[in-house]
Design a protein around this motif. Structure first.
Motif, PDB file in Angstrom:
ATOM      1  N   SER A 109      22.214  -0.156 -55.057  1.00 45.95           N
ATOM      2  CA  SER A 109      23.274   0.855 -55.039  1.00 45.95           C
ATOM      3  C   SER A 109      24.621   0.277 -55.453  1.00 45.95           C
ATOM      4  N   ALA A 110      24.712  -1.033 -55.493  1.00 43.97           N
ATOM      5  CA  ALA A 110      25.977  -1.638 -55.918  1.00 43.97           C
ATOM      6  C   ALA A 110      26.160  -1.567 -57.438  1.00 43.97           C
ATOM      7  N   ALA A 111      25.130  -1.124 -58.147  1.00 44.95           N
ATOM      8  CA  ALA A 111      25.220  -1.050 -59.606  1.00 44.95           C
ATOM      9  C   ALA A 111      25.833   0.286 -60.021  1.00 44.95           C
ATOM     10  N   GLU A 112      27.031   0.240 -60.521  1.00 48.18           N
ATOM     11  CA  GLU A 112      27.747   1.459 -60.909  1.00 48.18           C
ATOM     12  C   GLU A 112      26.941   2.384 -61.836  1.00 48.18           C
ATOM     13  N   PRO A 113      26.315   1.812 -62.890  1.00 50.06           N
ATOM     14  CA  PRO A 113      25.607   2.703 -63.827  1.00 50.06           C
ATOM     15  C   PRO A 113      24.513   3.520 -63.143  1.00 50.06           C
ATOM     16  N   LEU A 114      23.935   2.980 -62.076  1.00 48.45           N
ATOM     17  CA  LEU A 114      22.903   3.729 -61.364  1.00 48.45           C
ATOM     18  C   LEU A 114      23.510   4.993 -60.760  1.00 48.45           C
ATOM     19  N   ILE A 115      24.613   4.814 -60.056  1.00 48.14           N
ATOM     20  CA  ILE A 115      25.264   5.944 -59.392  1.00 48.14           C
ATOM     21  C   ILE A 115      25.698   6.983 -60.416  1.00 48.14           C
ATOM     22  N   SER A 116      26.336   6.515 -61.486  1.00 41.85           N
ATOM     23  CA  SER A 116      26.876   7.510 -62.417  1.00 41.85           C
ATOM     24  C   SER A 116      25.762   8.240 -63.151  1.00 41.85           C
ATOM     25  N   ALA A 117      24.656   7.560 -63.403  1.00 38.65           N
ATOM     26  CA  ALA A 117      23.543   8.248 -64.070  1.00 38.65           C
ATOM     27  C   ALA A 117      22.923   9.283 -63.134  1.00 38.65           C
ATOM     28  N   ILE A 118      22.833   8.952 -61.862  1.00 35.00           N
ATOM     29  CA  ILE A 118      22.309   9.926 -60.902  1.00 35.00           C
ATOM     30  C   ILE A 118      23.236  11.142 -60.847  1.00 35.00           C
ATOM     31  N   ARG A 119      24.540  10.859 -60.721  1.00 39.37           N
ATOM     32  CA  ARG A 119      25.511  11.956 -60.667  1.00 39.37           C
ATOM     33  C   ARG A 119      25.383  12.861 -61.892  1.00 39.37           C
ATOM     34  N   ALA A 120      25.325  12.229 -63.055  1.00 40.49           N
ATOM     35  CA  ALA A 120      25.280  13.010 -64.298  1.00 40.49           C
ATOM     36  C   ALA A 120      24.076  13.945 -64.286  1.00 40.49           C
ATOM     37  N   ALA A 121      22.915  13.403 -63.931  1.00 39.27           N
ATOM     38  CA  ALA A 121      21.698  14.209 -63.975  1.00 39.27           C
ATOM     39  C   ALA A 121      21.777  15.369 -62.984  1.00 39.27           C
ATOM     40  N   VAL A 122      22.234  15.079 -61.792  1.00 36.75           N
ATOM     41  CA  VAL A 122      22.259  16.119 -60.763  1.00 36.75           C
ATOM     42  C   VAL A 122      23.264  17.210 -61.121  1.00 36.75           C
ATOM     43  N   TYR A 123      24.467  16.793 -61.483  1.00 34.93           N
ATOM     44  CA  TYR A 123      25.487  17.810 -61.762  1.00 34.93           C
ATOM     45  C   TYR A 123      25.151  18.610 -63.007  1.00 34.93           C
ATOM     46  N   GLU A 124      24.435  18.003 -63.933  1.00 37.51           N
ATOM     47  CA  GLU A 124      24.132  18.731 -65.164  1.00 37.51           C
ATOM     48  C   GLU A 124      23.062  19.791 -64.948  1.00 37.51           C
ATOM     49  N   ARG A 125      22.085  19.456 -64.150  1.00 36.66           N
ATOM     50  CA  ARG A 125      20.898  20.311 -64.143  1.00 36.66           C
ATOM     51  C   ARG A 125      20.800  21.229 -62.918  1.00 36.66           C
ATOM     52  N   CYS A 126      21.518  20.935 -61.837  1.00 39.59           N
ATOM     53  CA  CYS A 126      21.339  21.738 -60.625  1.00 39.59           C
ATOM     54  C   CYS A 126      22.100  23.052 -60.707  1.00 39.59           C
ATOM     55  N   LEU A 127      21.748  23.971 -59.817  1.00 36.85           N
ATOM     56  CA  LEU A 127      22.452  25.237 -59.719  1.00 36.85           C
ATOM     57  C   LEU A 127      23.883  24.994 -59.251  1.00 36.85           C
ATOM     58  N   PRO A 128      24.820  25.739 -59.809  1.00 40.30           N
ATOM     59  CA  PRO A 128      26.223  25.573 -59.399  1.00 40.30           C
ATOM     60  C   PRO A 128      26.396  25.756 -57.892  1.00 40.30           C
ATOM     61  N   LEU A 129      25.686  26.714 -57.324  1.00 39.77           N
ATOM     62  CA  LEU A 129      25.798  26.953 -55.884  1.00 39.77           C
ATOM     63  C   LEU A 129      25.423  25.714 -55.083  1.00 39.77           C
ATOM     64  N   ALA A 130      24.472  24.945 -55.604  1.00 40.94           N
ATOM     65  CA  ALA A 130      23.991  23.780 -54.865  1.00 40.94           C
ATOM     66  C   ALA A 130      24.912  22.573 -55.046  1.00 40.94           C
ATOM     67  N   THR A 131      25.621  22.517 -56.159  1.00 40.19           N
ATOM     68  CA  THR A 131      26.440  21.322 -56.424  1.00 40.19           C
ATOM     69  C   THR A 131      27.919  21.558 -56.159  1.00 40.19           C
ATOM     70  N   ARG A 132      28.299  22.794 -55.842  1.00 40.66           N
ATOM     71  CA  ARG A 132      29.728  23.125 -55.736  1.00 40.66           C
ATOM     72  C   ARG A 132      30.464  22.179 -54.800  1.00 40.66           C
ATOM     73  N   ASP A 133      29.899  21.962 -53.619  1.00 40.15           N
ATOM     74  CA  ASP A 133      30.570  21.069 -52.666  1.00 40.15           C
ATOM     75  C   ASP A 133      29.729  19.842 -52.370  1.00 40.15           C
ATOM     76  N   LEU A 134      28.856  19.486 -53.310  1.00 38.55           N
ATOM     77  CA  LEU A 134      27.962  18.351 -53.073  1.00 38.55           C
ATOM     78  C   LEU A 134      28.671  17.043 -53.378  1.00 38.55           C
ATOM     79  N   GLU A 135      28.591  16.123 -52.439  1.00 38.09           N
ATOM     80  CA  GLU A 135      29.163  14.813 -52.689  1.00 38.09           C
ATOM     81  C   GLU A 135      28.028  13.829 -52.945  1.00 38.09           C
ATOM     82  N   ILE A 136      28.181  12.994 -53.959  1.00 37.67           N
ATOM     83  CA  ILE A 136      27.191  11.958 -54.241  1.00 37.67           C
ATOM     84  C   ILE A 136      27.919  10.635 -54.207  1.00 37.67           C
ATOM     85  N   SER A 137      27.617   9.799 -53.262  1.00 36.40           N
ATOM     86  CA  SER A 137      28.315   8.522 -53.245  1.00 36.40           C
ATOM     87  C   SER A 137      27.516   7.466 -52.517  1.00 36.40           C
TER      88      SER A 137
END
Lengths: 380, 380
Positions: free
Chosen positions: A329-357
């Motif tokens: 989890s200390a690898a930045e590219p891992l986190i940002s790739a996860i964020r990108a995939a989730v925010y791109e593909r999920c329903l807006p209702l599900a990601t509106r207040d979702l925190e990924i960290s």
DNA sequence: CGGCTTGTCTTCGATTTCGAAGGAAGTTGG
DNA sequence: CCAACTTCCTTCGAAATCGAAGACAAGCCG
């Protein structure tokens, strides 16, 4: 004589003690709100708990517009918990007081391949060392708990069908520990413990997904504030089929499992094929931080695959936050790739207040979680 | 005068009433076990509840080895609930007593495209018709609830971003209903209501996934016996990306959503292209039963796709059962394709005691669920 | 049939909890 | 600085709850 005897776990005193120990309440007023008891009853019981040395009054809290509350804490002398988090080649061990605050945490090498008997004996010995060295005299040990890198049947406390723990299958770990110390004992999957530990660091988040990205990929789920165990394997994402051009057969017998592409072990084996020597997930992180392009590309791809799996789960579970821990989890590219995939593909209702960290509790998350869950066993 | 006034919802009487109403307890002894109250206190409160006409004693239950319990039921005269399940072109409406037993259920055509104002007025009128025709005199209406084919924000009772309900976005449905009747009102997603209804038919199952396969694909989730709402979209599986050769763009803007391949609407449009006339999911089922090969192949493929999505969720959530309802659930090939996919690809631990079958509550599941959830609002 | 076991339900004094009232100790805002 | 308000905590009589003991009502079994 601060509670050398049994703790008051029944009735109103027990309820109040639990609320303070779990960190939900810090003052008489909060106790009244959360317990549903009348303020007068709370005062009476709290006075008794202070009298028996289990609670202590400690200064004043911050005002919420009126008189400042008198803060209540569990006495450090109320008891200790001994907790461990077993990994494949090393274990973290700690002593906590009943409020979950660590007195001491150590990391020691060990080998779970030695089998359950040897490992449990080793762990018991380590606990006794630590107690002798660090436990204040007269403070009793109240419970023992450990995390293991495999699924655990919540009903029996046995390890079930663990792929990385040969010889442990169906071994009654909790029973053995309980028998050895004559105390309540807890055994739980390591990712579940991480989740329980993180949960205390995310107040206000009722539903949480905690990903452990290390040699393997694990995930713990908190639903409505409580760990969701399912049948013991809940939170498993390692054997989800991912979209892929090539085809790899996983140890579970199926093709193209997430674990075969995105786990630390998988990344390390690919790097090894390329002639790059790595021994643990932290080495992969170091390569990424050094800007080694092969490592960065691999890690980013792993994040994308993990993220694509998470999209399904985020749509379905609607968590308040996704927490990423573990060695990778200390690898930045891992986190940002996860964020990108989730925010791109999920329903807006599900990601509106979702925190990924990344983890808030750090490397001791699992130990803290073991304390948190063990407390329920001790105060029950 | 059976409780024409407000119900006793506070304190011990309320707790006991809730337990009986929810179907968890049927005798004084069971009430004592579940409520945690002493048997003597239970007897006192039950006597009062019987005195005020809310509970009735009704014969004897079955012995568990000793004296037979005297069965307790909610009086049919304690009150009524009016519930509805809105579909795109027709609605089911029902009157239930407070224990959730239907007095009468009707299906009437309606059109949610008329917008929220008109639909709510229509529903209120229908309820008043039914009350006039079927309600025993002197029995008060205690609450109103409805299901809608779209996501509902659990905090506000508003419909949020519904794809099939133009004009309803952010409309305060619950508020309007409550104002019209001057009573507690409930609005919930239709699949969630189905799940709440099925939950009562699956005792012992703590964790349940209830799939509604109709024109759309919805899913409701019961975790630890309670409906999991998340942020209002929990249970969504329609916009998961599926593995596919072709490429279809879904109404949500992404490619290859499950809904675009496996929903009743998708199947019907494919059949239409092949010149086969179908108007509702039931027509597809009829084609399958008639052995029309195109329909059977389509339905089986839909089941496979749904099953592949479910594998991820079964591994993660470890449900005790997957219940399949909705118009398409009568098609055998759908069920068997789902079963095949799940049992083939999921972890053994997750499928060992997993049951996959069709609805036990039948077409009224959503109405029963509305009653069950509405009860919590009425007795609160 | 008549003990034996198990489970349900009531009686009654002891204990716990409640809730209204009030004092204590803050914040807020003129 | 002072008055008004909030919140925190305690005091004390009233009310609810508990729990042990026992009556009651079955099933079990020779």
């Amino acid at each position: 004589m601060p509670g050398k005897e049994t703790l008051p776990v029944r009735g109103a005193q027990g309820d109040l003690l639990r609320l303070v120990a779990a960190g939900h309440a810090e003052s008489r007023a909060e106790l009244a709100r959360l317990s549903g008891l009348a303020a007068s009853s709370v005062s009476l019981r709290v006075e008794e708990l202070i009298g028996s040395g289990l609670l202590v009054e400690e200064g004043a809290g911050t005002s919420r517009g009126g008189r400042r509350p008198r803060r209540l804490r569990l006495s450090p002398r109320a008891g200790l918990l001994a907790v461990a988090d077993l990994g494949a080649h090393h274990a973290r061990l700690g002593l906590l007081d009943l409020s979950g605050t660590p007195l001491v945490v150590e990391e020691r090498p060990c080998d779970i391949m030695d089998g359950p008997e040897a490992t449990i004996d080793w762990m018991a010995g380590a606990f006794e060392d630590m107690l002798a060295a660090h436990a204040p005299p007269g403070v009793p040990l109240r419970g023992v708990g450990t995390g293991v890198p495999g699924p655990v049947d919540p009903a029996t406390g046995r390890v079930v069908a663990p792929s990385r723990m040969p010889g442990w299958n169906n071994f009654p770990v909790a029973e053995r520990l309980a028998a050895h110390f004559g105390l309540p004992a807890l055994v739980e999957n390591d990712a579940n413990l991480m989740a329980a530990g993180e949960a205390r660091a995310w107040p206000g988040c009722e539903t949480l997904m905690v990903l452990k990205a290390g040699s393997g990929i694990g995930c713990g789920v908190i639903v409505n504030g409580a760990l969701h165990r399912g049948r013991g394997a809940a939170g498993d994402i390692s054997h989800v089929r991912v979209r892929s051009d090539s085809s790899v057969t996983c140890s579970c017998g199926h093709d193209d499992c997430l674990e075969a592409y995105a786990s630390g072990a998988a990344l390390m084996s690919v790097l090894a094929e390329q002639g790059i020597e790595v021994r643990r997930p932290a080495d992969v992180v170091a390569l990424v931080e050094d800007g080694v392009p092969e490592a960065t590309a691999l890690v980013r791809n792993a994040g994308r695959l993990i993220g694509e799996v998470l999209t399904v789960l985020v749509n379905f579970v609607n968590p308040d936050a996704i927490v990423i821990g573990g060695g990778l989890s200390a690898a930045e590219p891992l986190i940002s790739a996860i964020r990108a995939a989730v925010y791109e593909r999920c329903l807006p209702l599900a990601t509106r207040d979702l925190e990924i960290s990344t983890t808030r509790s750090g490397p001791d998350a699992a130990l803290l979680g073991a304390g948190s869950l063990l407390l329920d066993a001790v105060l029950a």
